[in-house]
Scaffold this motif. Structure first.
Motif, mmCIF file in Angstrom:
data_model
loop_
_atom_site.group_PDB
_atom_site.id
_atom_site.type_symbol
_atom_site.label_atom_id
_atom_site.label_comp_id
_atom_site.label_asym_id
_atom_site.label_seq_id
_atom_site.Cartn_x
_atom_site.Cartn_y
_atom_site.Cartn_z
ATOM 1 N N LEU A 16 -49.445 43.916 -9.815
ATOM 2 C CA LEU A 16 -50.719 43.212 -9.694
ATOM 3 C C LEU A 16 -51.434 43.282 -11.035
ATOM 4 O O LEU A 16 -51.536 44.352 -11.643
ATOM 5 C CB LEU A 16 -51.562 43.886 -8.606
ATOM 6 N N CYS A 17 -51.930 42.124 -11.494
ATOM 7 C CA CYS A 17 -52.636 42.078 -12.776
ATOM 8 C C CYS A 17 -54.140 42.293 -12.535
ATOM 9 O O CYS A 17 -54.694 41.818 -11.550
ATOM 10 C CB CYS A 17 -52.386 40.738 -13.455
ATOM 11 N N SER A 18 -54.773 43.032 -13.458
ATOM 12 C CA SER A 18 -56.194 43.344 -13.301
ATOM 13 C C SER A 18 -57.079 42.123 -13.551
ATOM 14 O O SER A 18 -58.232 42.084 -13.157
ATOM 15 C CB SER A 18 -56.579 44.466 -14.286
ATOM 16 N N SER A 32 -58.099 35.896 -13.287
ATOM 17 C CA SER A 32 -57.648 34.528 -13.603
ATOM 18 C C SER A 32 -56.226 34.512 -14.168
ATOM 19 O O SER A 32 -55.818 33.559 -14.822
ATOM 20 C CB SER A 32 -58.638 33.878 -14.579
ATOM 21 N N CYS A 33 -55.462 35.585 -13.927
ATOM 22 C CA CYS A 33 -54.066 35.627 -14.376
ATOM 23 C C CYS A 33 -53.263 34.525 -13.675
ATOM 24 O O CYS A 33 -53.413 34.321 -12.472
ATOM 25 C CB CYS A 33 -53.466 36.996 -14.047
ATOM 26 N N PRO A 34 -52.445 33.763 -14.425
ATOM 27 C CA PRO A 34 -51.681 32.665 -13.794
ATOM 28 C C PRO A 34 -50.696 33.138 -12.712
ATOM 29 O O PRO A 34 -50.317 32.336 -11.848
ATOM 30 C CB PRO A 34 -50.946 32.013 -14.973
ATOM 31 N N LEU A 76 -54.238 44.069 -17.496
ATOM 32 C CA LEU A 76 -53.285 45.164 -17.334
ATOM 33 C C LEU A 76 -52.542 44.956 -16.031
ATOM 34 O O LEU A 76 -53.142 44.646 -15.004
ATOM 35 C CB LEU A 76 -54.020 46.512 -17.301
ATOM 36 N N ARG A 77 -51.252 45.146 -16.092
ATOM 37 C CA ARG A 77 -50.442 44.916 -14.898
ATOM 38 C C ARG A 77 -50.009 46.262 -14.321
ATOM 39 O O ARG A 77 -49.413 47.077 -14.999
ATOM 40 C CB ARG A 77 -49.234 44.059 -15.264
ATOM 41 N N GLU A 78 -50.341 46.464 -13.056
ATOM 42 C CA GLU A 78 -49.965 47.713 -12.387
ATOM 43 C C GLU A 78 -48.739 47.495 -11.527
ATOM 44 O O GLU A 78 -48.744 46.656 -10.626
ATOM 45 C CB GLU A 78 -51.121 48.210 -11.512
ATOM 46 N N LEU A 99 -49.187 46.128 -20.318
ATOM 47 C CA LEU A 99 -49.951 44.920 -20.628
ATOM 48 C C LEU A 99 -49.291 43.747 -19.907
ATOM 49 O O LEU A 99 -48.070 43.672 -19.828
ATOM 50 C CB LEU A 99 -49.925 44.665 -22.143
ATOM 51 N N CYS A 100 -50.112 42.855 -19.360
ATOM 52 C CA CYS A 100 -49.547 41.710 -18.654
ATOM 53 C C CYS A 100 -48.875 40.776 -19.654
ATOM 54 O O CYS A 100 -49.394 40.530 -20.744
ATOM 55 C CB CYS A 100 -50.649 40.958 -17.901
ATOM 56 N N LYS A 101 -47.712 40.263 -19.289
ATOM 57 C CA LYS A 101 -46.953 39.412 -20.222
ATOM 58 C C LYS A 101 -47.137 37.924 -19.945
ATOM 59 O O LYS A 101 -46.521 37.084 -20.597
ATOM 60 C CB LYS A 101 -45.462 39.781 -20.150
ATOM 61 N N GLU A 102 -47.988 37.577 -18.968
ATOM 62 C CA GLU A 102 -48.230 36.157 -18.706
ATOM 63 C C GLU A 102 -48.973 35.543 -19.897
ATOM 64 O O GLU A 102 -49.866 36.172 -20.481
ATOM 65 C CB GLU A 102 -49.071 35.976 -17.433
ATOM 66 N N ILE A 103 -48.601 34.311 -20.240
ATOM 67 C CA ILE A 103 -49.180 33.662 -21.423
ATOM 68 C C ILE A 103 -50.694 33.478 -21.234
ATOM 69 O O ILE A 103 -51.150 33.015 -20.193
ATOM 70 C CB ILE A 103 -48.497 32.288 -21.688
ATOM 71 N N GLY A 104 -51.428 33.900 -22.249
ATOM 72 C CA GLY A 104 -52.874 33.735 -22.233
ATOM 73 C C GLY A 104 -53.602 34.776 -21.410
ATOM 74 O O GLY A 104 -54.821 34.702 -21.236
ATOM 75 N N CYS A 105 -52.898 35.772 -20.882
ATOM 76 C CA CYS A 105 -53.551 36.792 -20.069
ATOM 77 C C CYS A 105 -53.624 38.094 -20.860
ATOM 78 O O CYS A 105 -52.660 38.488 -21.496
ATOM 79 C CB CYS A 105 -52.773 37.011 -18.769
ATOM 80 N N ASP A 106 -54.824 38.721 -20.845
ATOM 81 C CA ASP A 106 -54.919 39.997 -21.555
ATOM 82 C C ASP A 106 -55.193 41.143 -20.579
ATOM 83 O O ASP A 106 -55.763 42.161 -20.933
ATOM 84 C CB ASP A 106 -55.984 39.927 -22.665
HETATM 85 ZN ZN LIG Z 1 -52.032 38.911 -16.028
#
Ligand SMILES: [Zn+2]
Ligand SMILES: [Zn+2]
Length: 341
Positions: A185-187, A190-192, A240-242, A231-238
């Protein structure tokens, strides 16, 4: 080719065929020893002079003959020979699978859930009765998708060349036996792709970055299963991914194959006999070894605590070792689930 396997149907009904008459009492019929019983007997009867098994086991390659029909004019049956080459990418694992299943009867039903009951029955029957080429054909036809081996038609001879990587040719073909899933899950709201599910069919563990650890393999396994934050690897997302704890999709499997091919010899100074894996205890059963110069695989496994080395290319291809092998050129480690004590 499918229909040629009908001769393998009803493996159980053929079991009578490995009955032989006893030389001592001609009237009495007794069952011939299976391959596993012979190997175990040779370990127990072993004297120091003879470290090798009494005859070749699962030799490299093989020629499989199928009756393809009849020539119209002569009415002679027409046979097609299939030549198997570079089978070491499956041989070591077939040997290990056989030893694991015969040494742990209760695993047979568990493995059958994934590989199919018929496959497991045929496999055991063919190994028990020393039908080595057919057992390889059974694996190739039943488990590998056609594009995974190059087959070449040369006159009347069909060639199946299994040159390549044993994890491609075997480990990846064990269906969902070792499948694991990890949710993340990304923090960032608006993560894609905020919620993700990571499925893996095999267990590839990474060597440590530095070497402070005593038990690097256990740590690497923990790293594969434990929760982490990245760190989340989705493009344009900064964000944190748990990542959650990774779990086996179908419960802890009877055995696991750890892919060790990127580990260097110096990282393998300690191979643990016991491994804690997803809250279960696993014990070392065997390994497959890779010789880079020859691009060739061999295997080691233990029965009753005695270690054996199998190399299909050698003439004495199953050898009893007087100590556990050195696991320096590992391709994989194979652990079996211990019965809960
Ligand atoms: Zn993300
Ligand atoms: Zn080879």
């Amino acid at each position: 080719m499918e229909s040629d396997f009908c001769c393998l149907e009803d493996a159980d009904s053929h079991l009578n065929h490995i009955l032989i008459s006893s030389p001592d009492e001609p009237g009495r019929i007794e069952r011939a020893k299976t391959l596993f019983e012979e190997i175990r007997a040779s370990i127990n009867n072993n004297d120091d002079n003879d470290q090798s098994f009494w005859r070749p086991v699962l030799p490299w390659g093989g020629v499989y003959t199928i009756r393809a029909g009849r020539k119209a004019i002569s009415c002679l049956p027409l046979y097609v020979k299939i030549n198997l080459k570079n089978t070491c990418t499956i041989d070591g694992f077939l040997m290990l699978l056989y030893v694991i299943l015969r040494d742990n009867q209760s695993f047979t039903r568990e493995v059958a859930v994934f590989l199919g009951k018929q496959f497991v029955q045929h496999f055991l029957y063919l190994m028990d009765s020393y039908d080595y080429t057919t057992v390889k054909m059974l694996w190739i036809w039943d488990r590998m998708s056609k594009r995974q081996y190059r087959s070449e038609v040369h006159q009347a001879a069909l060639e199946i060349d299994l040159f390549g990587n044993e994890h491609e040719n075997f480990t990846k073909n064990l269906e969902d036996l070792m499948s694991t899933v990890q949710e993340s899950l990304c923090s960032n709201w608006s993560c894609p792709a905020r919620c993700q599910e990571l499925l893996r069919k095999t267990i590839n563990i990474n060597p440590p970055h530095e070497l402070p650890d005593r038990d690097t393999i256990q740590s690497a396994v923990n790293g594969f299963f434990c929760p982490r934050t990245d760190l989340c690897k989705e493009i344009g997302c900064d964000g944190l991914r748990e990542f959650s704890q990774r779990i086996f999709c179908h419960g802890p499997p009877p055995f696991v194959i750890l892919n060790m091919q990127i580990w260097k010899s110096e990282e393998l100074s300690y191979v643990p006999y016991y491994l804690a894996l997803s809250q279960h205890r696993y014990s070392l059963e065997g390994a497959t070894l890779f010789n880079k110069e020859e691009s060739h695989y061999s295997a080691a496994f233990q029965i009753d605590g005695y270690w054996m080395h199998y190399d299909g290319l050698r003439s004495d291809n199953l050898i009893l070792l007087n100590k556990p092998p050195e696991f320096l050129l590992l391709s994989s480690l194979v652990y079996i689930r211990s019965s809960d004590k």
